[in-house]
Design an enzyme around this catalytic site. Structure first.
Site: not given
Ligand code: 13P
Length: 254
Positions: A12-13, A238, A170, A176, A216, A102
């Site tokens: 997931n960019w 990330g 998640e 992150g 992470s 998010e």
């Protein structure tokens, strides 16, 4: 990771990458996947909307799939700034992520919104990755399983091909941050998700649904996470922005 479920390594960019970065990263991932010759895992990249068309061209023929990070619940219409599932499909996407924390936080998306988006994705012929996970306060309050169960029940589509559903667990506090639950905690939640899916869809369908872990995940912890019985891949933020790290996570499945 039982053999009936082929692992899915998904990047997931998020909101990262201009054209040059995205093309370099997509080209790198595609080359590694192609050169690996029949790797034992599926690989997916989910670039921002702006890069999807170009990335789809860059990975074409490599076996790497492309997905969107969100879609609208409607097929078309007066929704300025939004993108439909059919538009993603038209650009070459095979997947779309819905309900990422998010989006739930920044855009106030509810479980009902997520379900509607998931149903729209399936109707358009996309596979859908539905994200769920508890906040730190919910975990500290001992409410993790209850929160995950409620989110799952409210976000799962009621119509469409259940076999095209992927769940991503998640934990919000792990995204992150460099922190992850223990392996036992991850497996506990994934097993709960599998049980809930079984109750709703029956064992045959539930045993085929991939449940990804996200938060992470990186080369140094991927192998142990991916070895857990109900972890069928990863949704990686990330570490998916660096081709060598993303690839190393994929190789952890082997
Ligand atoms: P990180 O891998 O950066 O923690 O992000 C996880 C995530 O949100 C993937 O959707």
């Amino acid at each position: 990771m039982p053999s009936e479920r082929r692992p899915l390594i998904a990047g997931n960019w998020k909101m990262n990458g201009l054209v040059a970065d995205g093309m370099a990263l997509a080209g790198d991932v595609a080359r590694r996947y192609r050169e690996a010759k029949s790797p034992a895992f599926d690989m997916l990249v989910c670039p921002p909307f702006t890069l999807i068309g170009k990335v789809a061209e860059a990975v074409a023929g490599s076996g790497v799939a492309v997905g969107g990070q969100d879609c609208h619940r409607d097929a078309k219409g007066a929704h300025t700034g939004d993108v439909s599932a059919a538009m993603l499909k038209d650009l070459g996407c095979r997947f779309v992520i819905v309900g990422h924390s998010e989006r739930r936080t920044n855009h106030g998306e509810s479980d009902a919104d997520v379900r509607a988006k998931a149903e729209a994705a399936l109707a358009a012929g996309l596979a859908v990755i539905i994200c769920i996970g508890e906040t730190e306060a919910e975990r500290d309050g001992g409410r993790t399983l209850e929160v995950v169960r409620t989110q799952l029940a409210g976000s799962l589509p009621e119509v469409g091909d259940a076999a095209a559903v992927v769940i991503a667990y998640e934990p919000v506090w792990a995204i992150g941050t460099g922190r992850t639950p223990t392996n036992a905690e991850v497996q506990e939640v994934h097993a709960l998700i599998r049980r809930e899916l079984t109750g709703r869809l029956g064992a045959d369908v539930a045993n085929g649904i991939r449940i990804l872990y996200g938060g992470s995940m990186k080369p140094s912890n991927a192998k142990e996470l991916l070895a857990l019985p109900d972890v069928d891949g990863g949704l990686i933020g990330g570490a998916s922005l660096k081709g060598s790290d993303f690839w190393a996570i994929g190789e952890s499945c082997l």
